[in-house]
Enzyme design. Sequence first.
Site, mmCIF file in Angstrom:
data_model
loop_
_atom_site.group_PDB
_atom_site.id
_atom_site.type_symbol
_atom_site.label_atom_id
_atom_site.label_comp_id
_atom_site.label_asym_id
_atom_site.label_seq_id
_atom_site.Cartn_x
_atom_site.Cartn_y
_atom_site.Cartn_z
ATOM 1 C CE LYS A 241 -2.373 -0.780 3.680
ATOM 2 N NZ LYS A 241 -2.683 -1.959 4.416
ATOM 3 C CE LYS B 280 -15.144 -14.414 -12.245
ATOM 4 N NZ LYS B 280 -14.369 -15.662 -12.322
ATOM 5 C CB CYS C 166 23.789 6.379 14.523
ATOM 6 S SG CYS C 166 23.102 7.202 15.963
ATOM 7 C CG HIS D 252 20.042 7.913 11.635
ATOM 8 N ND1 HIS D 252 20.205 6.556 11.608
ATOM 9 C CD2 HIS D 252 20.071 8.279 12.936
ATOM 10 C CE1 HIS D 252 20.310 6.108 12.852
ATOM 11 N NE2 HIS D 252 20.235 7.125 13.671
ATOM 12 C CD GLU E 24 20.176 6.072 7.948
ATOM 13 O OE1 GLU E 24 21.168 6.827 7.860
ATOM 14 O OE2 GLU E 24 19.830 5.519 9.021
HETATM 15 N N1 GLN Z 1 22.762 3.550 20.737
HETATM 16 C C1 GLN Z 1 23.416 4.707 20.271
HETATM 17 C C2 GLN Z 1 22.921 5.967 20.959
HETATM 18 O O1 GLN Z 1 21.868 5.984 21.520
HETATM 19 C C3 GLN Z 1 23.299 4.840 18.762
HETATM 20 C C4 GLN Z 1 21.907 5.034 18.297
HETATM 21 C C5 GLN Z 1 21.749 4.779 16.816
HETATM 22 O O2 GLN Z 1 22.576 4.109 16.203
HETATM 23 N N2 GLN Z 1 20.650 5.268 16.238
HETATM 24 O O3 GLN Z 1 23.574 6.964 20.921
#
Ligand code: GLN
Length: 538
Positions: free
Chosen positions: A17, A224, A382, A508, A510
């Site tokens: 979806k 159908k 991270c 992050h 990504e």
């Molecule tokens: N556990 C780590 C922190 O809290 C990294 C968190 C993560 O990779 N999103 O800083």
Amino acid sequence: MTKYIFVTGGVTSSLGKGIISASLAKLLQARGYRVTIQKFDPYINIDPGTLNPYEHGECYVTEDGAETDLDLGHYERFLNTPTSQANNITTGRIYQNVINKERAGDYLGKTVQVVPHITDEIKRNMRILGESGDYDIVITEIGGTVGDIESLPFVEAVRQFKWEEGANNAIVIHLTLVPYLAAAGELKTKPTQHSVKALLEYGIQPDILVCRTEHHISPDIRKKIALFCNVNVNAVIESIDASSIYSVPLLMMKEQLDKTVLSKLKLPTKNEPDMESWKDFLGRLKNPTADVKIGLVGKYVELPDAYKSITEAFIHAGAKNECKVRVEYIPSESIYDDNVKEKLGHLQGVLVAPGFGSRGIEGKITAIKYVRENEIPFFGICLGMQCAVIEYGRNVLGLTNANTTEIDENSKHPVINMMEEQKNITLKGGTMRLGAYPCDIKKGTKAFAAYGKQHITERHRHRYEFNSSYLKQYEDAGMTASGINPDSKLVEIIELKNHPFFVGGQFHPELKSTVANPHPLFVKFVAAAMERTKKKTN
Ligand code: GLN
């Protein structure tokens, strides 16, 4: 006036979806409409932030710091526009709002009930984005499958909403499955008929049926389905399995899903969708001139959905480089000193994934030592970046047992420690450092070469950070802090000078990679992996 499209699902889950909603939104956007997509999830968690990735796949974080369903990632990747807290609502949030109002006395002594109070709160949330005035069309995806007990209040809210807005202002697209029975050699329409019947029992006549199928649906079968499900023949849309989710918008365009939707909503259809840049992306995606293998080292690799945005960012960055990126998922726990070469030696790049908790962390550190010493391009995200700091501390700076206080509270060398603002927080949901924060990039670094600018913002989701009291030691030993938060001075990016590509981000990246804007760090990382192949073949 905003028009509304609801997308429901029948027969089974996992029909896609989210991809259908994102594809339709893309086509409408490419016709010049301002579109957004929101997802209503029937579970009771306030948001997926507290869910184990094995339960629900990746938790996608928005600019405003909401922890949301991974479908929002698809919406952003397709539309290249940010989503927000308002784009993802759960049963838990609806009930929380209603209960808070009850405690505040807002219901004036009335009995608070699913109908009308919960359904009213659902409808109020369904309208928030539409009423902002920012959108011509709001697409609302209803999570779960019609007939589930827990999605009932949402389905009832859709029925009421449609009645209130009128047929030309709110429509329902129902996604179903038309399975192929090999023994009979036939496509079967009965599951679709039954699932539409279930919707009709709740008072909803779907306007359009999108039929997931492995084989083309013949005109006879379309007729159908149309006859028995009470829709026009042109409202039976075939959604055949595609080799890439990014092909789906063009498949939907061929089926004229966008046109059928617009005519139902009484909106002009004169401009054809401008999908030129999308086609250009698909062309590069499908005709790569190079090939690299990149390892993704993480603790949730058995479920690739746990790393959805990373996988997709590799697809965007691969297309940009005209390179096929093969991602090899490697469980971090399986990596030791004596097998690391065998696990990673054949790769052109290694990404060490985000994560929480101690499981697999030593494997990540072992992997990082190997790629650092063997000049294999490395990208840490991270926790992956934090592990790179720990590894460098232990093996280059000689800081015995350097660690993050997430794993060892009493570490003698807490090179990663808890952020000040996190120290007094005990509640779990929505309490990390979340969402977009600014970052200043140091000139002359690999990060600067990637971004090409000094001021950027990236999205975060963490509690721990680089311990700045060690910064000078690290910089003297060749690990540079190439990105710093200008306000809090937190280290956001680290990199090595004497390595082809060794970069870690506390954020992050990504989450911000889209078809239209592949993330620059992923683009450079893939390019570095391609360089390594060249060097090896020379
Ligand atoms: N556990 C780590 C922190 O809290 C990294 C968190 C993560 O990779 N999103 O800083």
